[in-house]
Design a protein around this motif. Structure first.
Motif, PDB file in Angstrom:
ATOM      1  N   SER A 101      31.124  -6.294  64.215  1.00  0.00           N
ATOM      2  CA  SER A 101      31.040  -7.250  63.105  1.00  0.00           C
ATOM      3  C   SER A 101      30.097  -6.756  62.014  1.00  0.00           C
ATOM      4  O   SER A 101      30.399  -6.875  60.816  1.00  0.00           O
ATOM      5  N   GLU A 102      28.962  -6.194  62.403  1.00  0.00           N
ATOM      6  CA  GLU A 102      28.023  -5.677  61.404  1.00  0.00           C
ATOM      7  C   GLU A 102      28.615  -4.478  60.669  1.00  0.00           C
ATOM      8  O   GLU A 102      28.445  -4.338  59.451  1.00  0.00           O
ATOM      9  N   TRP A 134      31.806  -3.909  60.212  1.00  0.00           N
ATOM     10  CA  TRP A 134      32.883  -4.423  59.361  1.00  0.00           C
ATOM     11  C   TRP A 134      32.312  -5.005  58.072  1.00  0.00           C
ATOM     12  O   TRP A 134      32.832  -4.769  56.981  1.00  0.00           O
ATOM     13  N   ARG A 135      31.238  -5.751  58.186  1.00  0.00           N
ATOM     14  CA  ARG A 135      30.616  -6.328  56.988  1.00  0.00           C
ATOM     15  C   ARG A 135      30.106  -5.240  56.054  1.00  0.00           C
ATOM     16  O   ARG A 135      30.208  -5.359  54.833  1.00  0.00           O
ATOM     17  N   ARG A 190      32.803  -3.564  53.942  1.00  0.00           N
ATOM     18  CA  ARG A 190      33.321  -4.388  52.839  1.00  0.00           C
ATOM     19  C   ARG A 190      32.374  -4.390  51.636  1.00  0.00           C
ATOM     20  O   ARG A 190      32.748  -4.876  50.581  1.00  0.00           O
ATOM     21  N   ASN A 191      31.190  -3.862  51.806  1.00  0.00           N
ATOM     22  CA  ASN A 191      30.226  -3.794  50.710  1.00  0.00           C
ATOM     23  C   ASN A 191      30.291  -2.392  50.100  1.00  0.00           C
ATOM     24  O   ASN A 191      29.506  -1.506  50.446  1.00  0.00           O
ATOM     25  N   ASP A 245      21.374 -11.385  56.391  1.00  0.00           N
ATOM     26  CA  ASP A 245      21.533 -12.760  56.867  1.00  0.00           C
ATOM     27  C   ASP A 245      20.365 -13.647  56.441  1.00  0.00           C
ATOM     28  O   ASP A 245      20.536 -14.863  56.306  1.00  0.00           O
ATOM     29  N   THR A 255      22.624 -16.997  56.494  1.00  0.00           N
ATOM     30  CA  THR A 255      23.788 -17.102  57.387  1.00  0.00           C
ATOM     31  C   THR A 255      23.425 -16.938  58.860  1.00  0.00           C
ATOM     32  O   THR A 255      24.321 -16.922  59.710  1.00  0.00           O
ATOM     33  N   LYS A 261      22.926  -5.000  64.869  1.00  0.00           N
ATOM     34  CA  LYS A 261      22.533  -4.486  63.556  1.00  0.00           C
ATOM     35  C   LYS A 261      21.992  -3.061  63.669  1.00  0.00           C
ATOM     36  O   LYS A 261      22.312  -2.194  62.843  1.00  0.00           O
TER      37      LYS A 261
END
Length: 285
Positions: A8-9, A11-12, A15-16, A96, A101, A118
């Motif tokens: 998940s980290e 993937w995030r 996207r940046n 976050d 978040t 992370k």
């Protein structure tokens, strides 16, 4: 669950695109452009030298791509790469807090897994950044050879492979150790700016303070110097790999001191971050 956190980290981060461009692409591109520009300048100088008498000109040599790769591995933990990889690390560690978040994701995984996720994403980002730097160095060496009309060879025997592997591993550890300071700053301050600037301030302060160690009667191989300054420990281990440390000094255990320093500066910030994060109130984050 830890694998989910890392995915998940990562993937995030993918996207940046702005952060990825500055963290992973900027430094290799600048180095590649600089190498090609330097080669073009050298080629013009050589054309001018061709007008000199033969006894005053140097014959075209051979460019060893294997040696260039080993040399690039020794430059991986350079300040520029550290600074720009820090942009991505600070974004991952403090994002976050910045966007409030944490309360949305802490219910989906354990806090330990979230922090380790992370850290895992930063390790993958660092590995990608180092590989891109090496690729740019190799492409730059090939371009330099073509521009200067050098014969290209790839001498990469057992000794070169050993040096390359050890230098790459050492640089990877050094970069991760530096970036973990950003994790500690993020968890303590809950600030993206602190996560970005605190490691830089610490790094610059250490570089300035190490010049004062002779005034205290400390040598570069003493325990206190090695433990207080991980940059010195990194340079010591790099010199040992490249044969720049006398055997008598190695027998005194300076390599173990340097390794202990990098381990301490890696595990201590991570452990403190994990402990502090486990007791933080994130109801408003």
């Amino acid at each position: 669950m830890l694998a989910d956190a890392i995915r998940s980290e990562s993937w995030r981060l993918t996207r940046n695109r702005t952060v990825l461009s500055w963290s992973l692409i900027f430094v290799p591109v600048v180095m590649l452009v600089g190498t090609i520009g330097g080669a073009v300048f050298d080629s013009r100088v050589e054309r001018m030298a061709e007008q000199l008498p033969p006894q005053l000109t140097a014959a075209n040599g051979v460019l060893d791509l294997g040696a260039a790769l080993v040399s690039a591995a020794g430059q991986l933990a350079n300040p520029g790469l550290l600074a720009f990889l820090l942009i991505g690390a600070a974004t991952i560690f403090a994002g976050d807090y910045r966007w409030e978040t944490w309360r949305l994701i802490t219910a989906r995984n354990s806090r330990a897994n979230l922090i380790m996720g992370k850290a895992g994403a930063v390790k993958l980002m660092t590995l990608t950044g180092l590989l891109l730097f090496l690729a740019a160095a190799l492409i730059g060496a090939v371009a330099k050879g073509l521009i200067l009309d050098r014969d290209l060879v790839f001498g990469f025997g057992a000794e070169q492979a050993r040096s390359f592997g050890l230098l790459f591993l050492l640089a990877y550890v050094r970069v991760i150790q530096f970036l973990l300071l950003s994790l500690l700053a993020a968890t303590l301050t809950r600030s993206l700016l602190a996560a970005l600037f605190v490691p830089l301030v610490v790094g610059v302060a250490q570089e300035l303070l190490v010049t004062a160690t002779p005034l205290l009667g400390w040598s570069s191989v003493d325990w206190q110097t090695q433990l207080l300054f991980p940059g010195v420990a990194y340079e010591t281990l790099k010199a040992a790999i490249l044969g720049g440390v006398p055997a008598a000094v190695l027998h005194e255990g300076v390599a173990w001191r340097a390794a202990a320093s990098l381990a301490l500066w890696s595990f201590l910030p991570f452990g403190l971050s994990l402990w502090w994060f486990s007791r933080q109130d994130l109801s408003k984050e």
